[in-house]
Design an enzyme around this catalytic site. Structure first.
Site: not given
Ligand code: FE
Ligand code: ZN
Length: 285
Positions: A79, A81, A83-84, A137, A158, A196
């Site tokens: 996805h 985001h 942090d990915h 998400h 996530d 995570h």
């Molecule tokens: Fe994440």
């Molecule tokens: Zn995420």
């Protein structure tokens, strides 16, 4: 650096060894690379080539490629985001790797748009993964499920966490319930490679939901020991999630009862139970 020295180099207790990949005789490994405070970037490698999932930061990946003398061939994204996906551009610049990502999301780079039913195969690494659409998400979140090095695996970003799930940011509780159901029907031995390390806090809450769940109690004790020793608690297995994760147990009477008590009303459907559990977890400290 050949295969044998690669085997010697990895002393990381965080590595997961799978079966040898069939056509090359090289062992496929799946390792978590830590990023930020609690992200895991999954590195699949065989001593020569590597594929990485959700590289939010390029640095840990570049370090691992260098340390283990690996050539990055593909990047899989679940996805959008940061942090990915934050490390994708730099990794592409450094390696020329092909980027696979969710078809309907805005990504910094994407060569091959993936949606439900699409496949990603890599014979050298023994990877055969099929995309599952798991909106909730984010609106276009995807997971990659199938086998890696001969063992069943799912890379779920996530969406599903050990004893928990992602927050519903862009989708609806109905979508997230359906997405988790799509993961629930994977073989119980499927290893769940989530993105995570949230396990202990998820479990503290899950114990409130199901205080009498003995399998959860045992798993929590194991996870506490792993964290005390600096080890990751993941991958988990789908069977463990079905037995312990409240979000995967929205039809189980003890969970329905507990969620209804928290919501102070009778919850009639799995979606209502899911929505109450998600609110409960969001407010849990
Ligand atoms: Fe994440
Ligand atoms: Zn995420």
């Amino acid at each position: 650096m050949g295969c044998s020295s690669f085997d010697n180099v990895i002393t990381n207790p965080m590595s997961t060894t799978a079966q040898p990949s069939p056509d090359r005789g090289l062992k496929t490994r799946i390792q978590p690379l830590s990023a930020f405070s609690d992200n895991y970037i999954w590195l699949i490698s065989n001593g020569e080539t590597a594929v990485v999932v959700d590289p939010g930061d390029a640095v840990p990946v570049l370090d691992a490629l260098d340390r283990f003398n690996l050539r990055l061939t593909a990047i899989l994204l679940t996805h959008h985001h940061p942090d990915h996906v934050g490390g994708v551009q730099r990794l592409v610049d450094a390696s020329g790797a092909t980027v696979y990502g969710p078809a309907t999301e805005n990504l910094p780079v994407c060569d091959t748009a993936m949606k439900g039913g699409a496949r990603f195969e890599d014979s050298a690494l023994g990877i055969d993964l099929t995309v599952i659409d798991v909106p909730g998400h984010t609106a276009g979140h995807i997971a990659y499920a199938g086998s890696v090095g001969g063992t069943p695996a799912v890379f779920c970003g996530d969406t599903l966490f050990a004893a928990g799930c992602g927050r519903v940011f862009e989708g609806t509780p109905g979508q997230m319930t359906k997405s988790l159901s799509a993961l629930a029907v994977l073989p119980p031995e499927t290893r769940v490679f989530c993105a995570h390390e949230y396990t202990l806090s998820n479990m503290r809450w899950a114990r409130e939901v199901e205080p009498a769940n003995t399998e959860l109690q045992q798993w929590q004790a194991e996870a506490i020991r792993q964290r005390d020793q600096g080890e990751p608690t993941v991958p988990s297995r789908i069977g463990q999630e079905l037995a312990c994760n409240p979000f995967m147990r929205t039809a189980v009477p003890s969970v329905v009862k507990s969620a209804s008590q928290w919501a102070q009303r009778k919850l009639d459907t799995p979606v209502e139970v899911f929505a109450a559990l998600r609110e409960w977890k969001n407010s849990f400290r």
